[in-house]
Scaffold this motif. Structure first.
Motif, mmCIF file in Angstrom:
data_model
loop_
_atom_site.group_PDB
_atom_site.id
_atom_site.type_symbol
_atom_site.label_atom_id
_atom_site.label_comp_id
_atom_site.label_asym_id
_atom_site.label_seq_id
_atom_site.Cartn_x
_atom_site.Cartn_y
_atom_site.Cartn_z
ATOM 1 N N GLY A 1 1.552 10.930 -19.826
ATOM 2 C CA GLY A 1 0.563 10.882 -18.953
ATOM 3 C C GLY A 1 0.858 9.984 -17.720
ATOM 4 O O GLY A 1 2.137 9.345 -17.763
ATOM 5 N N VAL A 2 0.301 10.107 -16.567
ATOM 6 C CA VAL A 2 0.637 9.499 -15.210
ATOM 7 C C VAL A 2 -0.040 8.110 -15.503
ATOM 8 O O VAL A 2 -1.088 7.943 -14.831
ATOM 9 C CB VAL A 2 0.285 10.306 -14.048
ATOM 10 C CG1 VAL A 2 0.821 9.550 -12.788
ATOM 11 C CG2 VAL A 2 0.758 11.821 -13.999
ATOM 12 N N HIS A 3 0.812 7.040 -15.664
ATOM 13 C CA HIS A 3 0.533 5.763 -15.774
ATOM 14 C C HIS A 3 1.404 4.705 -15.387
ATOM 15 O O HIS A 3 0.931 3.605 -15.172
ATOM 16 C CB HIS A 3 -0.273 5.346 -17.166
ATOM 17 C CG HIS A 3 0.711 5.888 -18.383
ATOM 18 N ND1 HIS A 3 2.059 5.525 -18.371
ATOM 19 C CD2 HIS A 3 0.478 6.760 -19.564
ATOM 20 C CE1 HIS A 3 2.537 6.135 -19.508
ATOM 21 N NE2 HIS A 3 1.695 6.799 -20.148
ATOM 22 N N HIS B 1 -2.007 2.047 -0.727
ATOM 23 C CA HIS B 1 -0.565 3.006 -0.414
ATOM 24 C C HIS B 1 -1.166 4.318 0.203
ATOM 25 O O HIS B 1 -0.302 5.346 0.175
ATOM 26 C CB HIS B 1 0.204 3.183 -1.479
ATOM 27 C CG HIS B 1 1.083 1.895 -1.795
ATOM 28 N ND1 HIS B 1 0.571 0.661 -2.472
ATOM 29 C CD2 HIS B 1 2.400 1.602 -1.192
ATOM 30 C CE1 HIS B 1 1.610 -0.159 -2.533
ATOM 31 N NE2 HIS B 1 2.570 0.244 -2.065
ATOM 32 N N GLY B 2 -2.424 4.473 0.553
ATOM 33 C CA GLY B 2 -2.895 5.741 1.270
ATOM 34 C C GLY B 2 -3.269 6.838 0.523
ATOM 35 O O GLY B 2 -3.413 7.561 0.790
ATOM 36 N N VAL B 3 -3.241 6.562 -0.917
ATOM 37 C CA VAL B 3 -3.765 7.772 -1.901
ATOM 38 C C VAL B 3 -5.285 7.451 -2.043
ATOM 39 O O VAL B 3 -5.859 6.548 -2.698
ATOM 40 C CB VAL B 3 -3.077 7.587 -3.140
ATOM 41 C CG1 VAL B 3 -3.416 8.729 -4.142
ATOM 42 C CG2 VAL B 3 -1.389 7.658 -2.996
ATOM 43 N N LYS C 1 0.580 13.187 -3.502
ATOM 44 C CA LYS C 1 0.291 12.088 -2.810
ATOM 45 C C LYS C 1 0.642 10.683 -3.429
ATOM 46 O O LYS C 1 0.825 9.688 -2.859
ATOM 47 C CB LYS C 1 -1.221 12.072 -2.470
ATOM 48 C CG LYS C 1 -1.378 13.308 -1.600
ATOM 49 C CD LYS C 1 -0.870 13.103 -0.227
ATOM 50 C CE LYS C 1 -1.137 14.267 0.483
ATOM 51 N NZ LYS C 1 -0.540 14.780 1.883
ATOM 52 N N ILE C 2 0.627 11.106 -5.024
ATOM 53 C CA ILE C 2 0.958 9.782 -5.740
ATOM 54 C C ILE C 2 2.514 9.759 -5.541
ATOM 55 O O ILE C 2 2.925 8.515 -5.528
ATOM 56 C CB ILE C 2 0.408 9.921 -7.009
ATOM 57 C CG1 ILE C 2 -1.215 9.921 -7.297
ATOM 58 C CG2 ILE C 2 1.007 8.837 -8.089
ATOM 59 C CD1 ILE C 2 -1.707 10.001 -8.606
ATOM 60 N N THR C 3 3.219 10.749 -5.898
ATOM 61 C CA THR C 3 4.540 10.818 -5.792
ATOM 62 C C THR C 3 4.998 10.180 -4.355
ATOM 63 O O THR C 3 6.025 9.184 -4.356
ATOM 64 C CB THR C 3 5.101 12.175 -6.346
ATOM 65 O OG1 THR C 3 4.656 12.816 -6.962
ATOM 66 C CG2 THR C 3 6.620 12.061 -6.309
ATOM 67 N N VAL D 1 7.409 7.124 -3.710
ATOM 68 C CA VAL D 1 8.713 7.197 -3.068
ATOM 69 C C VAL D 1 8.717 6.242 -1.954
ATOM 70 O O VAL D 1 9.721 5.651 -1.467
ATOM 71 C CB VAL D 1 8.958 8.691 -2.876
ATOM 72 C CG1 VAL D 1 10.127 8.850 -1.963
ATOM 73 C CG2 VAL D 1 9.149 9.536 -4.138
ATOM 74 N N ALA D 2 7.811 6.304 -1.147
ATOM 75 C CA ALA D 2 7.650 5.657 0.240
ATOM 76 C C ALA D 2 7.788 4.009 -0.114
ATOM 77 O O ALA D 2 8.693 3.383 0.897
ATOM 78 C CB ALA D 2 6.185 5.881 0.884
ATOM 79 N N ASP D 3 7.158 3.640 -1.107
ATOM 80 C CA ASP D 3 7.475 2.237 -1.533
ATOM 81 C C ASP D 3 8.967 1.952 -1.961
ATOM 82 O O ASP D 3 9.281 0.941 -1.524
ATOM 83 C CB ASP D 3 6.457 1.923 -2.722
ATOM 84 C CG ASP D 3 6.503 0.195 -2.908
ATOM 85 O OD1 ASP D 3 5.862 -0.471 -2.152
ATOM 86 O OD2 ASP D 3 7.008 0.039 -4.127
ATOM 87 N N LEU D 4 9.546 2.882 -2.596
ATOM 88 C CA LEU D 4 10.842 2.631 -3.100
ATOM 89 C C LEU D 4 11.749 2.826 -1.924
ATOM 90 O O LEU D 4 12.695 1.726 -1.678
ATOM 91 C CB LEU D 4 11.389 4.074 -3.954
ATOM 92 C CG LEU D 4 12.707 4.019 -4.259
ATOM 93 C CD1 LEU D 4 13.002 3.055 -5.659
ATOM 94 C CD2 LEU D 4 13.098 5.307 -4.882
ATOM 95 N N ARG D 5 11.668 3.421 -1.032
ATOM 96 C CA ARG D 5 12.301 3.535 0.193
ATOM 97 C C ARG D 5 12.004 2.379 1.067
ATOM 98 O O ARG D 5 13.156 1.707 1.614
ATOM 99 C CB ARG D 5 11.967 4.661 1.118
ATOM 100 C CG ARG D 5 12.247 6.005 0.731
ATOM 101 C CD ARG D 5 12.236 7.232 1.626
ATOM 102 N NE ARG D 5 13.055 8.412 1.254
ATOM 103 C CZ ARG D 5 12.309 9.543 0.908
ATOM 104 N NH1 ARG D 5 11.333 9.874 1.377
ATOM 105 N NH2 ARG D 5 13.454 10.817 0.403
ATOM 106 N N ALA D 6 10.839 1.864 1.257
ATOM 107 C CA ALA D 6 10.577 0.725 1.970
ATOM 108 C C ALA D 6 11.587 -0.532 1.285
ATOM 109 O O ALA D 6 11.612 -1.556 2.065
ATOM 110 C CB ALA D 6 9.114 0.146 1.863
ATOM 111 N N HIS D 7 11.655 -0.445 0.110
ATOM 112 C CA HIS D 7 12.641 -1.341 -0.679
ATOM 113 C C HIS D 7 14.126 -1.202 -0.509
ATOM 114 O O HIS D 7 14.791 -1.650 -1.336
ATOM 115 C CB HIS D 7 11.786 -1.867 -2.176
ATOM 116 C CG HIS D 7 10.732 -2.553 -2.012
ATOM 117 N ND1 HIS D 7 9.435 -1.718 -1.768
ATOM 118 C CD2 HIS D 7 10.437 -3.911 -2.238
ATOM 119 C CE1 HIS D 7 8.603 -2.639 -1.933
ATOM 120 N NE2 HIS D 7 8.851 -3.934 -1.760
ATOM 121 N N GLY D 8 14.340 -0.244 -0.024
ATOM 122 C CA GLY D 8 15.811 0.099 0.376
ATOM 123 C C GLY D 8 16.314 1.092 -0.586
ATOM 124 O O GLY D 8 17.694 1.479 -0.793
#
Ligand SMILES: Cc1cc2nc3c(=O)[nH]c(=O)nc-3n(C[C@H](O)[C@H](O)[C@H](O)COP(=O)(O)OP(=O)(O)OC[C@H]3O[C@@H](n4cnc5c(N)ncnc54)[C@H](O)[C@@H]3O)c2cc1C
Length: 432
Positions: A397-399, A27-29, A162-164, A168-175
């Protein structure tokens, strides 16, 4: 120039089952791994160093070199199971072999004899933000300590945002869509939604829903304890920190705590509600791993000190002094700084009650029954309402695992979809 407002270093985002499946690089990160995962100055000259490379680490640990290898090797060999278990939702007991391995390691962190290895592990255990030594702190030392030698302690190129952005991009891609600057003050504002997942600490949940909650559950949420706090300072400096021990200049993360006893004493004081004389400071040097972060003669330094719950201290002077202890001349390199006290952290994000960045203290009880004792801790007694924050298992934690467990509970309870543990989520076609 990018400063990370909250999280900066991401061993768990590199290793958690959720993010492994989500696949941040796809996802580009770009996760940039420093050669030195973390360093820990012990006195003016000496420092203990945890390299990504296990052998190099052992070579620097003197009497504990072989012990460090014996301690870490079995964890490294079974890192996926170790990570899945320690980032589990604690409803399923681990397989006997992994349970035995983890128990021996959690209880075995005290077996090291030399100052360096002891300091290294105590510095990682202090991420628990509570009284030390503790089983919870040891568990965190086992998880994060071994990850230094597997996935490393990476820093995302361009910053944590960049993680966020990728999520968010994935969420948007799923509507999906995202609304920011929209504080929810009452759950009734979301009454139109069939299912609601609240990324809230117990206090926040009470604020928006107390009157609808059954008495027992409401009382249980009120009993949740919040722990010590973080006081953050971002520095803008002209050059890398002039560490006396030059190996520290290669470390993505530095724990300023001194010998193990000093780390424990500082954490005990803060847990008892007192400011420590020499507080534990967690510091990141993003440009060690990601040179794109700065500009010529302008570099970001990220740091926070552990302070008592609800402290309003501006930690600039104290953190500056702590760095100067090991890097004289640091102060002369500072162009600017920005402090966010523990109380201001809560204003910024209501989940950080009193500046507790874990969203609820990580005590043994609250690690296992998080936020309250329930078989399905992410489900609340309110129909269609779930909790998915760091106040739920497996904790801060960011997991992504709290969200994953909440989402699985939603799918099971609300949509009758029982996803197998190895379900490859995130691989469905985006909405066109
Ligand atoms: C200074 C700092 C440094 C950290 N460093 C690291 C690190 O390096 N590595 C790491 O892995 N973790 C780190 N952490 C911890 C990590 O950031 C958290 O554990 C994680 O972000 C928790 O995720 P969450 O989904 O529970 O909630 P959060 O990320 O806290 O998100 C909750 C969101 O909900 C919003 N919100 C709260 N109440 C409401 C409301 N009523 N209505 C609408 N929105 C609301 C908040 O504003 C926030 O945006 C750090 C945290 C802090 C504060």
């Amino acid at each position: 120039m990018v400063h990370d407002v909250c999280s900066a270093v991401h061993p768990m985002a590199a290793a958690s089952p959720f993010f492994r499946q989500f696949d941040l690089p796809a996802h580009g990160v770009q996760l940039c791994r420093p050669e030195v995962a973390y360093g820990h100055p012990i006195d003016e000259r000496r420092a203990a160093i945890a390299y990504a490379d296990l052998e190099r680490t052992c070579a620097g640990l003197g009497v504990d070199g072989a012990r460090w290898r014996r301690f870490m090797e079995p964890l490294i060999a079974r890192t996926d199971e170790v990570t899945e278990t320690l980032l589990g939702d604690f409803r399923h007991s681990p397989r006997p072999r992994i349970a035995a391995l983890l128990a021996s390691r959690v209880l075995g962190t005290g077996a090291f004899r030399g100052t360096e290895a002891r300091a290294l592990l105590s510095g990682v255990a202090a991420h628990a933000l509570g009284r030390l030594p503790s089983l919870v702190g040891n568990g965190i030392a086992v998880l994060l300590g071994h990850l230094a030698h597997t996935n490393g302690w990476p820093i995302p190129r361009g910053g944590t945002e960049k993680i966020t952005d990728a999520l968010v991009a994935d969420l948007r891609a799923h509507g999906g869509c995202v609304h920011t600057d929209a504080r929810v003050t009452d759950l009734s504002e979301l009454a139109h939604a069939r299912v609601v997942l609240l990324d809230l600490a117990p206090r926040g949940f009470l604020d928006v829903a107390a009157s609808s909650l059954p008495d027992g559950y409401r009382r249980a949420l009120r009993r949740v304890q919040y722990g010590p706090a973080a006081a953050k300072v971002d520095f803008l400096v002209t050059e890398p920190i002039p560490w006396r021990n030059t190996e520290l200049a290669q470390a993505g993360t530095v724990h300023l705590g001194g010998p193990r006893e000093a780390v424990y004493a500082a954490e005990r004081a803060v847990a008892a509600g007192k400011r420590a004389k020499e507080p534990y400071v967690l510091l990141a040097q993003p440009m060690v791993a990601d040179p794109s972060r700065g500009l010529p003669n302008k570099q970001p330094i990220w740091a926070y000190a552990h302070v008592p719950h609800g402290d309003s201290l501006d930690a600039t002077a104290v953190i500056r002094r702590r760095i100067e202890q090991y890097a004289p001349g640091f102060g002369d390199t500072v162009l600017a700084s920005r402090a966010v006290s523990a109380t201001e952290l809560e204003t910024y994000n209501a989940n950080y009650v009193g500046g507790d960045i874990a969203a609820a203290a990580v005590t043994m009880w609250q690690a296992l029954a998080r936020p309250v004792l329930r078989w399905d801790a992410h489900r609340t007694p309110l129909r269609g309402v779930y909790l998915c924050s760091a106040a739920t298992a497996p904790g801060p934690g960011v997991h992504g695992m709290s969200g994953l467990y909440a989402a699985k509970a939603v799918l099971r309870r609300e949509f009758g979809l029982d996803l197998p543990d190895d379900y490859r989520f995130g691989r469905t076609s985006p909405v066109s």
